[in-house]
Design an enzyme around this catalytic site. Structure first.
Site, PDB file in Angstrom:
ATOM      1  N   TYR A   1      11.643   1.224  -3.338  1.00  0.00           N
ATOM      2  CA  TYR A   1      11.146   2.596  -3.439  1.00  0.00           C
ATOM      3  C   TYR A   1      12.275   3.500  -3.905  1.00  0.00           C
ATOM      4  O   TYR A   1      13.449   3.218  -3.666  1.00  0.00           O
ATOM      5  CB  TYR A   1      10.660   3.118  -2.081  1.00  0.00           C
ATOM      6  CG  TYR A   1       9.285   2.664  -1.658  1.00  0.00           C
ATOM      7  CD1 TYR A   1       8.163   3.437  -1.926  1.00  0.00           C
ATOM      8  CD2 TYR A   1       9.111   1.478  -0.955  1.00  0.00           C
ATOM      9  CE1 TYR A   1       6.900   3.039  -1.509  1.00  0.00           C
ATOM     10  CE2 TYR A   1       7.858   1.054  -0.543  1.00  0.00           C
ATOM     11  CZ  TYR A   1       6.759   1.852  -0.825  1.00  0.00           C
ATOM     12  OH  TYR A   1       5.516   1.447  -0.422  1.00  0.00           O
TER      13      TYR A   1
ATOM     14  N   ASP B   1       0.777   5.737   0.481  1.00  0.00           N
ATOM     15  CA  ASP B   1       0.043   6.849   1.093  1.00  0.00           C
ATOM     16  C   ASP B   1      -0.455   7.842   0.057  1.00  0.00           C
ATOM     17  O   ASP B   1      -0.047   7.815  -1.112  1.00  0.00           O
ATOM     18  CB  ASP B   1       0.957   7.607   2.075  1.00  0.00           C
ATOM     19  CG  ASP B   1       1.357   6.763   3.268  1.00  0.00           C
ATOM     20  OD1 ASP B   1       0.592   5.852   3.634  1.00  0.00           O
ATOM     21  OD2 ASP B   1       2.435   7.018   3.831  1.00  0.00           O
TER      22      ASP B   1
ATOM     23  N   ARG C   1       9.855   7.969   4.357  1.00  0.00           N
ATOM     24  CA  ARG C   1       9.734   9.419   4.535  1.00  0.00           C
ATOM     25  C   ARG C   1      10.393   9.870   5.838  1.00  0.00           C
ATOM     26  O   ARG C   1      10.955  10.980   5.911  1.00  0.00           O
ATOM     27  CB  ARG C   1       8.270   9.828   4.490  1.00  0.00           C
ATOM     28  CG  ARG C   1       7.656   9.670   3.090  1.00  0.00           C
ATOM     29  CD  ARG C   1       6.154   9.855   3.110  1.00  0.00           C
ATOM     30  NE  ARG C   1       5.782  11.159   3.641  1.00  0.00           N
ATOM     31  CZ  ARG C   1       4.533  11.488   3.976  1.00  0.00           C
ATOM     32  NH1 ARG C   1       3.556  10.576   3.855  1.00  0.00           N
ATOM     33  NH2 ARG C   1       4.263  12.691   4.426  1.00  0.00           N
TER      34      ARG C   1
ATOM     35  N   ARG D   1       0.826  -1.207   0.000  1.00  0.00           N
ATOM     36  CA  ARG D   1       0.000   0.000   0.000  1.00  0.00           C
ATOM     37  C   ARG D   1       0.862   1.260   0.000  1.00  0.00           C
ATOM     38  O   ARG D   1       1.958   1.268   0.556  1.00  0.00           O
ATOM     39  CB  ARG D   1      -0.925   0.000   1.217  1.00  0.00           C
ATOM     40  CG  ARG D   1      -1.998  -1.075   1.169  1.00  0.00           C
ATOM     41  CD  ARG D   1      -2.795  -1.142   2.452  1.00  0.00           C
ATOM     42  NE  ARG D   1      -1.983  -1.632   3.560  1.00  0.00           N
ATOM     43  CZ  ARG D   1      -2.459  -1.828   4.797  1.00  0.00           C
ATOM     44  NH1 ARG D   1      -3.716  -1.540   5.077  1.00  0.00           N
ATOM     45  NH2 ARG D   1      -1.676  -2.288   5.750  1.00  0.00           N
TER      46      ARG D   1
END
Length: 262
Positions: free
Chosen positions: A111, A53, A198, A51
């Protein structure tokens, strides 16, 4: 029944993240609606590799779903895309064995974070890159990132709303490169916690800009407390590159969008 796997790319700016919500304004909602319309079924339920954000982009999210319909792989791509918004696109489709599971079959996830270093905020790339106005030190950031490699308790980089069963993850790779004014940070791990990248980015930027020494990263990690780390960095420059699967599944490892990033 046929099990179909799809590789999906999307610009996340307009959406409330990946996972379906009552608002209907998520990437999963849009994809499932398009699949149902193309297949003329009441509903199609997908399961994803990971998932994302709100505001986070995807270059190769992988999903699977089961369907009684027989369609060519080409038809699944073109047909589904005809019902999708222009900022979401199915890149490929493959029929896979029933044993395949988009999340459980993944051995790692990847990522990238794209960061603009400039005294002036982004304009044409607004929403697609993070931004820092201070000069960054590559060597300091690489030395800091080395402290994170391997298996660790990443509680210090975990959002309070994280639903993961354990904060212990294995970070396999961190690569930091620069092209002109743009930095690219690439991460690969067996799995990630909510906001983990993040929060790591917030610490790397603090170290790269000289606000903290490289060794501070080890202190933050050892603290096992979210209060020890820097504030959560912007989602704008974060891209889900997709999962990594055993080659035996025969799934693509990348999409053309990979070549678009710095």
């Amino acid at each position: 029944m046929h099990r179909i796997a799809l590789g999906v790319s999307f610009n996340g700016r307009a959406y409330d993240g990946w996972q379906s919500q009552p608002s209907g304004n998520t990437v999963q909602d849009k994809l499932e609606d398009a699949l149902a319309r193309f297949s003329a079924l009441t509903s199609v339920n997908t399961l994803c590799a990971g998932r994302t954000d709100a505001g986070v982009h995807g270059l190769m999210q992988v999903v699977h779903f089961d369907t009684p319909l027989e369609r060519t792989e080409y038809a699944w791509v073109r047909g589904t895309n005809s019902f999708l918004p222009t900022d979401i696109a199915v890149q490929w489709a493959r029929e896979v064995p029933a044993a395949f599971h988009a999340r459980a079959s993944a051995v790692a996830r990847r990522y990238a974070y794209v960061l603009l270093e400039s005294p002036v905020r982004p304009s044409v790339e607004q929403g697609q890159v993070g931004w820092v106005f201070r000069p960054l030190d590559a060597d300091a950031m690489r030395r800091a990132a080395d402290h994170l490699l391997g298996e660790h308790d990443f509680t210090s980089f975990r959002a309070s709303q994280c639903q993961a069963h354990t904060p212990v993850k294995t970070l396999r790779r961190v690569e930091i490169a620069r092209r002109g004014a743009y930095w690219r940070f690439e991460f690969e791990a067996n799995a990630f916690l909510h906001h983990m990248i993040r929060n790591i980015m917030g610490c790397l930027v603090a170290i790269g800009s000289g606000q903290q020494p490289p060794g501070w990263m080890a202190e933050v990690l050892a603290a096992r407390s979210r209060d020890a780390a820097a504030p959560t960095f912007s989602p704008d420059g974060l891209y889900f590159l997709g999962p990594v699967y055993d080659a035996a599944w025969g799934l693509p490892e990348r999409t053309p969008a990979f070549d678009w990033l710095p």
